[in-house]
Design an enzyme around this catalytic site. Structure first.
Site, PDB file in Angstrom:
ATOM      1  CB  CYS A  72     -66.576 -27.774  23.537  1.00  0.00           C
ATOM      2  SG  CYS A  72     -68.047 -29.430  22.635  1.00  0.00           S
ATOM      3  CB  CYS A  78     -68.432 -32.046  16.715  1.00  0.00           C
ATOM      4  SG  CYS A  78     -69.558 -31.542  16.375  1.00  0.00           S
ATOM      5  CB  CYS A  81     -66.421 -26.043  16.410  1.00  0.00           C
ATOM      6  SG  CYS A  81     -67.770 -25.503  17.362  1.00  0.00           S
ATOM      7  CB  CYS A 158     -74.290 -27.227  21.317  1.00  0.00           C
ATOM      8  SG  CYS A 158     -73.154 -26.373  19.531  1.00  0.00           S
ATOM      9  CD  GLN A 282     -77.170 -13.826   5.874  1.00  0.00           C
ATOM     10  OE1 GLN A 282     -76.240 -15.014   6.794  1.00  0.00           O
ATOM     11  NE2 GLN A 282     -76.953 -13.342   5.196  1.00  0.00           N
ATOM     12  CE1 TYR A 311     -78.974 -17.032  -6.557  1.00  0.00           C
ATOM     13  CE2 TYR A 311     -78.119 -15.085  -7.452  1.00  0.00           C
ATOM     14  CZ  TYR A 311     -78.803 -16.175  -7.500  1.00  0.00           C
ATOM     15  OH  TYR A 311     -78.143 -16.844  -8.803  1.00  0.00           O
ATOM     16  CG  ASP A 378     -76.582 -13.094   0.475  1.00  0.00           C
ATOM     17  OD1 ASP A 378     -75.859 -13.848   0.537  1.00  0.00           O
ATOM     18  OD2 ASP A 378     -77.119 -12.789   1.288  1.00  0.00           O
ATOM     19  CB  CYS A 405     -71.824 -18.281   2.258  1.00  0.00           C
ATOM     20  SG  CYS A 405     -72.843 -19.062   1.507  1.00  0.00           S
TER      21      CYS A 405
HETATM   22  C1  LIG Z   1     -77.990 -17.188   1.090  1.00  0.00           C
HETATM   23  S1  LIG Z   1     -78.980 -17.025   0.933  1.00  0.00           S
HETATM   24  C2  LIG Z   1     -79.186 -15.139   0.607  1.00  0.00           C
HETATM   25  C3  LIG Z   1     -81.192 -14.496   1.168  1.00  0.00           C
HETATM   26  C4  LIG Z   1     -80.703 -13.270   1.629  1.00  0.00           C
HETATM   27  N1  LIG Z   1     -80.017 -12.447   1.037  1.00  0.00           N
HETATM   28  C5  LIG Z   1     -80.259 -13.099   2.912  1.00  0.00           C
HETATM   29  O1  LIG Z   1     -79.010 -12.309   3.031  1.00  0.00           O
HETATM   30  O2  LIG Z   1     -80.950 -13.183   4.888  1.00  0.00           O
HETATM   31  C6  LIG Z   1     -79.715 -17.863  -0.488  1.00  0.00           C
HETATM   32  C7  LIG Z   1     -80.732 -17.605  -1.515  1.00  0.00           C
HETATM   33  O3  LIG Z   1     -80.694 -17.583  -2.420  1.00  0.00           O
HETATM   34  C8  LIG Z   1     -82.284 -18.380  -2.612  1.00  0.00           C
HETATM   35  N2  LIG Z   1     -82.418 -19.240  -4.846  1.00  0.00           N
HETATM   36  C9  LIG Z   1     -81.379 -20.322  -3.865  1.00  0.00           C
HETATM   37  N3  LIG Z   1     -80.779 -20.219  -5.975  1.00  0.00           N
HETATM   38  C10 LIG Z   1     -81.747 -19.278  -6.178  1.00  0.00           C
HETATM   39  C11 LIG Z   1     -82.178 -18.892  -7.557  1.00  0.00           C
HETATM   40  N4  LIG Z   1     -81.862 -19.562  -8.525  1.00  0.00           N
HETATM   41  N5  LIG Z   1     -82.749 -17.594  -8.220  1.00  0.00           N
HETATM   42  C12 LIG Z   1     -83.289 -16.768  -6.895  1.00  0.00           C
HETATM   43  N6  LIG Z   1     -82.669 -16.971  -5.582  1.00  0.00           N
HETATM   44  C13 LIG Z   1     -82.431 -18.417  -5.223  1.00  0.00           C
HETATM   45  C14 LIG Z   1     -82.577 -19.260  -1.300  1.00  0.00           C
HETATM   46  O4  LIG Z   1     -83.517 -19.325  -1.377  1.00  0.00           O
HETATM   47  C15 LIG Z   1     -82.035 -18.311  -0.677  1.00  0.00           C
HETATM   48  O5  LIG Z   1     -82.835 -17.407  -0.164  1.00  0.00           O
END
Ligand SMILES: C[S@@+](CC[C@H](N)C(=O)[O-])C[C@H]1O[C@@H](n2cnc3c(N)ncnc32)[C@H](O)[C@@H]1O
Length: 451
Positions: A72, A78, A81, A158, A282, A311, A378, A405
């Protein structure tokens, strides 16, 4: 004593978490951008702090065999990356090494860290692109932020966004210029257009566009819509979002669908999903399929399992697990994500799931009396809320799968769970974000000591 503007010949012996080369000058660590472990180079010291400094690469005198010429043109300016100068195998090895080191150093966890699962083609993988708009010398610019700044690098191409997203950005910029709709200028607080958010489907051809403005109205809205749909027949949703607040948040509170519906369709491991513009999804769909397959494998599901998907976003993990278990309970704080999750269950004719809105740390307490056997967690980058961890320990949930992550917060949370009777059995890093230093991992835990 090292001083700014001095020159040194050095050898790089390590790398920082964000891919800078680390060398030592008189025992003092110096971080240098675009340098690789194993390389020798001449550097100039540009900044000296109390316990470390920064240098600039002047000339590489012995090059790493793993160095790759970044494809790139924006690489040096930038901030996107930062690993593009490593060949792909080195990127994967780097992520495995960082995972292992961080778990050990911050979490005191010594567990099996498997090889990073990479992509066959580690380019053009993002299904969501957010592009800021601004002004430079009176001209509209759109692109990604320059390293460590809020200046925009005007994007020609990009290599991690899909080609159609780049085409849409370029087209929209021309439309805004033609219609005399200025970009928002952060410094003087005037103008209209702040960001474009573009989402593409992996399995279908659907694309959605969110136009974020500083002003409550999107001027010449109907002309803009007409121009977009005449040019791109795969655009199924256009949303206007009003964000008057300063700061880094892309979306404001108020959105209006101005064309089509508020979703795109996609499919992961044979489950269909509708994704609205605010819901988390994702960003690398191809890798998501393998990531979820590993998460389900680590859960060792059976038909008697009662599962929590914490989550959960739009319910992607829970819905992927549903046909192997008795019940899935999901929780997310975003209302629209939960309505997507329940709708997604209905659309896939899945009847054993229940997704609720709320903070995971509060909602999990209301599930204390269910015999939960399996927990998928997650969380966002900041990791799992301490109260959530305490509750899960008190519930003695036997099988836990943690998708993360951010390896630093993962290490912190695993350290706590280990101290409370959980064994960390293994971790697999997934390269969800090739060319960048971001790392995604899945970790398998089991309750081994009853509290
Ligand atoms: C990394 S994402 C994971 C979403 C899903 N598991 C996926 O794989 O697509 C984290 C998620 O946590 C939610 N989140 C953030 N803080 C939270 C909380 N205190 N309680 C519940 N959900 C929360 C966000 O809205 C988001 O959807």
């Amino acid at each position: 004593m090292i001083e700014k503007n001095e020159y040194y010949s050095v050898e790089f012996t390590d790398m920082t978490h964000d891919g800078m080369g680390v060398c030592k000058v008189e025992g003092f660590p110096i971080f240098v951008e675009n340098a690789l472990k194993g390389e020798k180079a001449d550097i100039k010291i540009v900044k000296v702090n109390k316990s470390f400094g920064f240098g600039r690469l002047i000339e590489i005198t012995s090059e790493s065999p793993f160095r790759k010429r970044p494809i790139c043109d924006h690489f040096s300016e930038c901030g996107g990356c930062n690993l593009m100068h490593m060949n792909y195998q080195m990127q994967l090895d780097f992520k495995r090494y960082r995972t292992r080191q961080t778990l050990k150093r911050l979490g005191k966890i010594e567990t099996e860290v498997n090889e990073t699962v990479g992509m066959t083609n580690p380019y053009y993988y993002r299904n969501k692109t957010i592009i800021p708009f601004g002004e430079e010398n009176g001209k509209m610019v759109s692109g990604l932020y320059r390293k460590r700044s809020h200046e925009i690098v005007d994007m020609k191409k990009c290599f991690i966004a899909p080609k159609t997203a780049t085409d849409i950005v370029k087209f929209m910029k021309n439309v805004f210029v033609e219609l005399n709709i200025p970009a928002y200028n952060e410094e003087i607080g005037s103008g209209v257009i702040r960001y474009l958010q573009i989402r593409n489907s992996y399995k279908f051809d659907d694309t959605s566009i969110v136009i974020v403005t500083k002003t409550p109205k999107l001027p010449k809205k109907d002309i803009i819509i007409k121009k977009i749909i005449n040019k791109f027949d795969n655009v199924v949703s256009i949303v206007h979002n009003y964000n008057p607040k300063d700061g880094n948040r892309v979306l404001g509170k108020k959105s209006k669908v101005i064309y089509g519906e508020d979703f795109i369709r996609d499919e992961i491991n044979d489950v269909h999903f509708k994704i609205s513009h605010r819901s988390f999804y994702q960003v690398n769909p191809e890798q998501t399929e393998s990531l979820y397959a590993k998460a389900l494998e680590y859960a060792e599901l059976n038909e008697n399992d009662i599962v929590i998907d914490a989550y959960c976003g739009i319910g992607t993990i829970g819905l992927s697990a549903a046909n192997q278990v008795k019940t899935v309970l999901g929780v997310d704080v975003v209302k629209k994500a939960i309505s997507d999750a329940n709708q997604n269950a209905e659309n896939n004719n899945i009847k054993n799931t229940k997704f609720v809105v709320g903070k995971a740390e509060n909602v999990i307490k209301s599930w204390k009396n269910f015999k939960i056997s399996t927990l998928f967690i997650d969380p966002p980058r900041k990791g799992v809320h301490k109260e959530f961890l305490e509750t899960l320990v008190s519930m003695q949930i036997p099988k836990v799968v943690y998708i993360s992550c951010n390896v630093s917060t993962l290490a912190r949370d695993l350290n706590y769970l280990k101290s409370q009777g959980y064994e960390v059995l293994e971790t697999t890093p997934f390269d969800m974000f090739p060319q960048t230093s971001h790392i995604e991992t899945v970790t398998k835990l089991r309750l081994t000591k009853q509290g």
